[in-house]
Design a protein around this motif. Structure first.
Motif, PDB file in Angstrom:
ATOM      1  N   VAL A 101       0.823  -1.206   0.000  1.00 29.51           N
ATOM      2  CA  VAL A 101       0.000   0.000   0.000  1.00 29.51           C
ATOM      3  C   VAL A 101       0.859   1.260   0.000  1.00 29.51           C
ATOM      4  O   VAL A 101       0.393   2.353   0.245  1.00 29.51           O
ATOM      5  CB  VAL A 101      -0.954   0.041   1.220  1.00 29.51           C
ATOM      6  CG1 VAL A 101      -2.124  -0.890   1.002  1.00 29.51           C
ATOM      7  CG2 VAL A 101      -0.223  -0.285   2.491  1.00 29.51           C
ATOM      8  N   THR A 102       2.167   1.074  -0.290  1.00 30.34           N
ATOM      9  CA  THR A 102       3.073   2.223  -0.339  1.00 30.34           C
ATOM     10  C   THR A 102       3.167   2.714  -1.779  1.00 30.34           C
ATOM     11  O   THR A 102       3.062   1.913  -2.703  1.00 30.34           O
ATOM     12  CB  THR A 102       4.462   1.804   0.175  1.00 30.34           C
ATOM     13  OG1 THR A 102       4.314   1.328   1.501  1.00 30.34           O
ATOM     14  CG2 THR A 102       5.437   2.955   0.160  1.00 30.34           C
ATOM     15  N   SER A 103       3.350   4.020  -1.947  1.00 34.42           N
ATOM     16  CA  SER A 103       3.459   4.622  -3.275  1.00 34.42           C
ATOM     17  C   SER A 103       4.409   3.834  -4.164  1.00 34.42           C
ATOM     18  O   SER A 103       5.598   3.702  -3.866  1.00 34.42           O
ATOM     19  CB  SER A 103       3.967   6.056  -3.137  1.00 34.42           C
ATOM     20  OG  SER A 103       4.547   6.472  -4.340  1.00 34.42           O
ATOM     21  N   ASP A 104       3.886   3.260  -5.246  1.00 32.28           N
ATOM     22  CA  ASP A 104       4.758   2.417  -6.075  1.00 32.28           C
ATOM     23  C   ASP A 104       5.736   3.251  -6.884  1.00 32.28           C
ATOM     24  O   ASP A 104       6.787   2.771  -7.278  1.00 32.28           O
ATOM     25  CB  ASP A 104       3.936   1.475  -6.965  1.00 32.28           C
ATOM     26  CG  ASP A 104       2.909   2.228  -7.785  1.00 32.28           C
ATOM     27  OD1 ASP A 104       2.718   3.419  -7.500  1.00 32.28           O
ATOM     28  OD2 ASP A 104       2.311   1.622  -8.691  1.00 32.28           O
ATOM     29  N   VAL A 105       5.406   4.532  -7.113  1.00 32.92           N
ATOM     30  CA  VAL A 105       6.366   5.417  -7.777  1.00 32.92           C
ATOM     31  C   VAL A 105       7.644   5.485  -6.943  1.00 32.92           C
ATOM     32  O   VAL A 105       8.764   5.400  -7.457  1.00 32.92           O
ATOM     33  CB  VAL A 105       5.762   6.829  -7.944  1.00 32.92           C
ATOM     34  CG1 VAL A 105       6.814   7.818  -8.399  1.00 32.92           C
ATOM     35  CG2 VAL A 105       4.613   6.798  -8.928  1.00 32.92           C
ATOM     36  N   MET A 106       7.465   5.588  -5.633  1.00 31.94           N
ATOM     37  CA  MET A 106       8.608   5.661  -4.721  1.00 31.94           C
ATOM     38  C   MET A 106       9.358   4.332  -4.664  1.00 31.94           C
ATOM     39  O   MET A 106      10.582   4.288  -4.739  1.00 31.94           O
ATOM     40  CB  MET A 106       8.133   6.013  -3.305  1.00 31.94           C
ATOM     41  CG  MET A 106       7.673   7.427  -3.133  1.00 31.94           C
ATOM     42  SD  MET A 106       9.066   8.553  -3.235  1.00 31.94           S
ATOM     43  CE  MET A 106       8.545   9.603  -4.564  1.00 31.94           C
ATOM     44  N   LEU A 107       8.607   3.242  -4.531  1.00 32.91           N
ATOM     45  CA  LEU A 107       9.251   1.934  -4.395  1.00 32.91           C
ATOM     46  C   LEU A 107      10.053   1.586  -5.641  1.00 32.91           C
ATOM     47  O   LEU A 107      11.135   1.027  -5.566  1.00 32.91           O
ATOM     48  CB  LEU A 107       8.206   0.848  -4.120  1.00 32.91           C
ATOM     49  CG  LEU A 107       7.613   0.861  -2.711  1.00 32.91           C
ATOM     50  CD1 LEU A 107       6.620  -0.280  -2.546  1.00 32.91           C
ATOM     51  CD2 LEU A 107       8.698   0.750  -1.641  1.00 32.91           C
TER      52      LEU A 107
END
Lengths: 416, 283
Positions: free
Chosen positions: A121-127
């Motif tokens: 559920v974490t921003s996939d752009v960031m990951l």
């Protein structure tokens, strides 16, 4: 006498035994030696939230602040790794350099820990920024900062009888009027990184979401050198005539002050500008407002997060695991982001405590989508070259938009 | 024997810490290192890349433009000030303190102060316009062609006092007999200074030049505080180029190549200096 000797031995043994057990007790405490540069005002409060929570859950926090900022912190991390005493946790700007370090074998792959703690559920752009092509994950984001926001002076727009433009072309039309009335149409601090922020939002508007996506996600040279990018540079050149003479090497907050004082109409700057305006005692909607820049429909993101250098000591390894739990806790992220002036990296975290502009950002990220910033994708070196190119382009009118777009395309496709 | 033995640690420290580090930098400059040192021989690749970078050319050229003007102007102003003080004018001590004061400030403070002074919207230009001279313009700080001269202005303000102090000490050491002989022959004061006194002080002048050259090569803070290398990268200097690439851009190989070229420049300067000294002794 022998009895006495025996007694002495017994005493010394028991003393040693207690010493060993107390050492053991110490040794079982998860420890995080954290390198960071969050030392000023609100930022220092933010890192304290993490530290307190970490200690509450039984960890031992060792604070290794590098007050000189990211450059100092980076040097400190590298020196400690080289010296065989790596810190367990290091604060970073989320970006490609974590992958570079990871590939050198210096960072812990924390994919497993992350998946246990809400990576989905974490921003996939960031990951994606900190994931290697083989699937390894070398860092985790805690908070997201939007870099393309327009901070406008309502006073100036009201007095000039204008509404905020929908495109950069319209902005340039209005700029003529604003300039005639004695306002600075665009507040700019002509330093590489600030110009880079401005250029990204011009590029996103002029090139459109698809081309921007091709540039940041596949690093396509054709996209980066296309006619649309030439157009972005042409707009940039036109904008350079609508700043003021004091722009050269002006700090971002001095530049923001021009907007706050009603001398300049607008500045394109990251979400941290909101915290600065609030610190000046100005509330949103009163004299200033935040909005997406002309022609932008999505946000360009930079992230704050942590990387985890490889450590061998059992305490430090346990410390890393506990740290991931703490930093990925949605409640902690919500508090951290609210204090620092950002958006939580976990999209399920509560955003009601955030500043109004950050709430707006959170909503845009959820509803319309977002891009990583080109510099975070390309890494420090190529990002730096783009800054050089932009600052030269801004100052030197003999560099044509076509030539600049060509150089830009070379840097983007050569980057990594 | 003991005395020599006692020196061993400091010699070792010097050898490893100083020359070892230099050697390491040179070695790294021939590798493909980026974020961490990697001992993978890459030949002259980093140097080739360096020479294709416009920013490096600007930085390297600036070192000579800034250096020549900084050294020349500091010397001229310093010597003139020293000669003026030498005229046994009243309030000499006070003036000496005033002129020497800037050297007590760091380059960072000097740079910031001059940035404010020369900034067209807040500084001198704004002030003079406020007095009623609307057409007055002094915006060198924001002009890519001229910003480098503003560095010279700030630098000379900073260093002229030092040259003055050294030269003044030198002038004080000139034997009074020489002045008396000059007066007997009826030689004008200016000619005395030009033809006799200053040539006698050549070693002192060389010391000043060496001190100033060191300033030039290591100058970093002044640029960072005053122009940040801008507008564009028109006021970049090699030291700033190295620091940027070494730390923020994590490109150790390229930074080392640039540092090695700086080292080479210093060696050339030292050889030149040594040659000048030898010339003097030979005569």
């Amino acid at each position: 006498m022998p009895a006495l000797n025996k007694l002495g031995l017994l005493i010394s043994f028991s003393v040693m035994a207690t010493a060993v057990t107390s050492l053991d007790a110490l040794a079982q405490q998860p420890t995080a030696d954290v390198v960071h540069w969050l030392t000023s005002g609100a930022e220092s409060e933010a890192i304290t939230i993490l530290a307190k929570e970490f200690e509450k859950r039984g960890g031992k926090w060792v604070d290794s602040a590098a007050p000189g900022g990211p450059t100092d912190a980076q040097a400190l991390i590298m020196n400690r790794i080289a010296g065989g005493n790596p810190p367990g946790v290091a604060f970073i700007s989320v970006g490609h350099s974590a992958v570079e370090l990871g590939k050198e074998g210096l960072l812990q792959d924390i994919k497993a820990e992350a998946e246990k703690n809400g990576a989905d559920v974490t921003s996939d752009v960031m990951l994606k920024l900190v994931s290697d092509t083989d699937g390894a994950l070398y860092a985790l984001p805690i908070a997201i900062e939007s870099s393309n926001l327009a901070w406008l002076s309502k006073t100036v727009y009201d007095e000039a009888g204008l509404t905020f433009p929908k495109s950069w072309a319209e902005f340039l039309e209005q700029a003529k009027v604003l300039k005639e009335k004695g306002y600075i149409p665009l507040a700019v601090g002509a330093q590489g990184w600030q110009l880079s922020i401005l250029f990204n939002s011009v590029l996103l508007a002029e090139a459109g979401n698809d081309t921007f996506d091709a540039i940041v996600n596949t690093k396509t040279a054709e996209a980066a050198g296309s006619a649309k990018v030439v157009q972005a540079f042409t707009t940039m050149r036109a904008l350079s005539t609508y700043s003021d003479a004091g722009a050269s090497n002006r700090a971002w907050n001095d530049t923001l002050n021009l907007v706050a004082e009603g001398k300049a109409a607008v500045q394109i700057m990251g979400s941290w500008a909101g915290a600065e305006l609030t610190k000046m005692g100005l509330e949103r909607g009163d004299k200033w407002d935040c909005i997406l820049p002309p022609g932008n429909t999505r946000l360009i993101l930079d992230g704050a997060g942590f990387e985890f250098p490889k450590v061998t000591n059992a305490d430090d390894v346990a410390g890393q695991a506990l740290f991931v739990q703490v930093m990925m806790d949605p409640a902690v992220q919500a508090k951290f982001a609210a204090v620092k002036g950002a958006v939580p990296a976990r999209l399920d975290a509560d955003t009601s405590g955030l500043a109004p502009c950050d709430q707006m950002s959170a909503q845009i990220i959820r509803d319309s989508g977002s891009f990583p910033s080109p510099s975070s994708v390309l890494g420090n070196e190529s990002g730096g070259q783009i800054e050089d190119l932009l600052s030269r382009f801004w100052a030197d009118a003999s560099l044509s938009p076509e030539e600049a777009a060509k150089q830009y395309s070379d840097i983007v496709s050569g980057g990594q | 024997m003991m005395a020599r033995f006692a020196l061993v640690p400091s010699i070792l420290l010097c050898a490893i810490g100083f020359y070892g580090a230099m050697l390491w930098t040179v070695v790294i400059s021939f590798t493909s290192s980026t974020i961490t040192p990697r001992y993978e021989f890459a030949g002259l690749a980093q140097y080739v890349r360096l020479f294709t970078m416009d920013r490096w050319h600007v930085a390297y050229t600036n070192m000579f433009v800034f250096g020549a003007l900084y050294i020349a102007c500091s010397l001229i102003f310093g010597v003139l000030l020293a000669i003026a003080l030498d005229q046994s004018i009243r309030g000499r001590n006070l003036l000496q303190t005033i002129f020497l004061y800037p050297i007590a400030l760091s380059f960072i403070v000097t740079g910031l102060a001059w940035q404010w002074l020369l900034n067209p919207t807040t500084g001198l230009q704004n002030y003079v316009r406020g007095l009623g001279f609307e057409s007055f313009a002094f915006d060198w700080l924001s002009s890519p062609d001229r910003a480098v001269y503003t560095l010279v202005i700030a630098g000379v303000w900073h260093a002229a006092g030092l040259v003055m102090a050294i030269m003044y000490a030198g002038l004080g050491s000139v034997d009074g007999e020489i002045w008396r002989a000059g007066r007997v022959d009826g030689i004008p004061r200016t000619t005395m200074y030009r033809r006799i006194i200053l040539p006698m002080l050549k070693p002192v002048i060389i010391v000043c030049v060496v001190l100033l050259s060191m300033d030039v090569i290591k100058s970093y803070e002044l640029v960072v505080a005053m122009t940040g290398g801008g507008p564009g990268y028109s006021t970049d200097l090699p030291a700033k180029f190295v620091v940027d690439n070494l730390f923020t851009r994590t490109n150790i190989g390229l930074a080392s190549a640039a540092a090695t070229l700086m080292l080479a420049s210093i060696i050339v300067l030292l050889l030149l200096f040594g040659w000048l000294q030898k010339e003097r002794v030979a005569r």
